[in-house]
Design a protein around this motif. Sequence first.
Motif, mmCIF file in Angstrom:
data_model
loop_
_atom_site.group_PDB
_atom_site.id
_atom_site.type_symbol
_atom_site.label_atom_id
_atom_site.label_comp_id
_atom_site.label_asym_id
_atom_site.label_seq_id
_atom_site.Cartn_x
_atom_site.Cartn_y
_atom_site.Cartn_z
ATOM 1 N N ALA A 57 -4.517 8.028 -3.936
ATOM 2 C CA ALA A 57 -4.799 7.887 -2.507
ATOM 3 C C ALA A 57 -4.740 6.469 -1.958
ATOM 4 O O ALA A 57 -4.385 6.272 -0.801
ATOM 5 N N VAL A 58 -5.112 5.474 -2.772
ATOM 6 C CA VAL A 58 -5.127 4.104 -2.251
ATOM 7 C C VAL A 58 -4.452 3.157 -3.246
ATOM 8 O O VAL A 58 -4.267 3.488 -4.419
ATOM 9 N N GLY A 59 -4.139 1.957 -2.771
ATOM 10 C CA GLY A 59 -3.525 0.945 -3.620
ATOM 11 C C GLY A 59 -4.532 0.339 -4.592
ATOM 12 O O GLY A 59 -5.747 0.552 -4.480
ATOM 13 N N ALA A 60 -4.000 -0.428 -5.555
ATOM 14 C CA ALA A 60 -4.829 -0.966 -6.639
ATOM 15 C C ALA A 60 -5.899 -1.923 -6.123
ATOM 16 O O ALA A 60 -7.028 -1.954 -6.624
ATOM 17 N N ASP A 61 -5.575 -2.729 -5.101
ATOM 18 C CA ASP A 61 -6.539 -3.715 -4.618
ATOM 19 C C ASP A 61 -7.753 -3.027 -3.992
ATOM 20 O O ASP A 61 -8.903 -3.375 -4.291
ATOM 21 N N THR A 62 -7.500 -2.041 -3.150
ATOM 22 C CA THR A 62 -8.603 -1.315 -2.500
ATOM 23 C C THR A 62 -9.412 -0.551 -3.551
ATOM 24 O O THR A 62 -10.643 -0.506 -3.495
ATOM 25 N N ALA A 63 -8.706 0.038 -4.512
ATOM 26 C CA ALA A 63 -9.403 0.782 -5.570
ATOM 27 C C ALA A 63 -10.328 -0.155 -6.350
ATOM 28 O O ALA A 63 -11.465 0.200 -6.678
ATOM 29 N N ALA A 64 -9.847 -1.378 -6.630
ATOM 30 C CA ALA A 64 -10.668 -2.337 -7.393
ATOM 31 C C ALA A 64 -11.895 -2.759 -6.575
ATOM 32 O O ALA A 64 -13.002 -2.896 -7.113
ATOM 33 N N ALA A 65 -11.706 -2.940 -5.267
ATOM 34 C CA ALA A 65 -12.839 -3.329 -4.415
ATOM 35 C C ALA A 65 -13.884 -2.206 -4.387
ATOM 36 O O ALA A 65 -15.095 -2.453 -4.449
#
Length: 409
Positions: A186-194
């Motif tokens: 659903a989301v990109g890696a940066d948002t997922a990490a945040a």
Amino acid sequence: PHGVVVVGAAHAGVQLADRLRAGGFTGELTLISDEPHLPYQRPPLSKAWLKGEATGDSVLLREPDYYRDQKIELIVGARVTHLSRTPVGVEVRFIRDGENSIREFDRLVLATGARPRRLPLPGADHPDVLVLRDLDDARSLAARVPAGPVVVVGGGFVGLEVAATARALGAEVTVIEAGERLLARAVGADTAAALLAAHRTMATDVVLGALPVSIEHRDNRIHAVRLDDGREIPAATVLVGIGAEARTELAEQLGLDCDGGILVDRHCLASDRWTLAIGDCTTHVSESGARYRLESVDNAVEQANAAAAVLLGEPCPQRPAPWFWSDQGDQKLQIAGLIGGHTSMLVRTDPQRPHRRVALYFTDDALVAAECLNSPADFVALRSALSRGHRPGPKDLADTAVPLKKLLA
Ligand code: FAD
């Protein structure tokens, strides 16, 4: 058409009925729902409702009198079992309180939504292994949280929202995700990490790259979820949040083409060019032939508007950029546009407000999607730009000293 029947009375079905009446449709309008309740909103079930901050009435999609006032026949607690085309319309068979009924209508709309996937594991048939799709599921979950540890299987939206709410209620929470990161689809890696960092700050134990292999019971109570590496995670309640499957069985009876959802074009016409299908039960086929399935309130509403236009004989409304939101504790995620197939990205942060974060996605230097964490003003500006067809490149949006609203004006 004279008489329209809609199977399913939730975000999509109710919006369609609403739009038809607002557009001057005076024919008979029937909504059939297999749930025993008046139509209600699903998003609060994992958030305010589970927290005890929303009552039964506050989650209703419309006031109870609305259906009578709008001359909408709402049949609840009735499961449609068979559909067949007649020379002039459709025959609908449904079962309600054990009684079978047959009705005929001129036009059919399928708004049957999706059903949650279950966990095919030893021990997963225990009543304390739950899914969350409807109000009854939410009641079962609310009755068990926060007593005892909660294990959430699946790091998707529903699972993470429940995890954050259960933590806020004081439960000990573990999230088990098979992938190497959260929200991979659903989301990109940066948002997922945040978001991963935010859940860990909430003191949720997030286990990545692990698969549950069984649910362990003792004295008819769950006591743990066993993982493929042998670990046992203590659990009194297990919430399975591993996605939902489109309910296509009625469409299949009619011989409609399906591919993970009922295939529809931008007018929401199915493969017979007659049946309309809207919301979570559909898979879009774009003009370029690409297929994608969206599960969001926005999609249910926009598809309902498109289907209503077909029934009203109006041109297909212009669709604004798709959007989605997810509230996970104090984290507010808003997504505009469709992520995937992008060629570059840019993350905007603000050292003064480290909880804010905006990930921008570009295809060939043109903005295609954005994920906004705790940045509602940026989201509004980005969605508006995407809806207007304004597609700046990364260089235009790189200066974090200037608010996006200004850069996108
Ligand atoms: P549904 O809401 O699934 O409704 C379909 C209805 O049809 C159901 O009532 C079903 O019982 C009925 N039905 C099916 N088959 C039959 C039959 N044979 N006979 C009679 N009735 C039938 N989206 C967001 O955008 N933001 C969020 O924050 C968000 N949070 C969510 C949280 C939770 C816990 C859940 C479960 C979903 C959330 N969603 C969210 C997704 C959103 O709720 C769905 O996209 C939306 O409900 C889709 O609406 P729909 O009308 O297409 O389908």
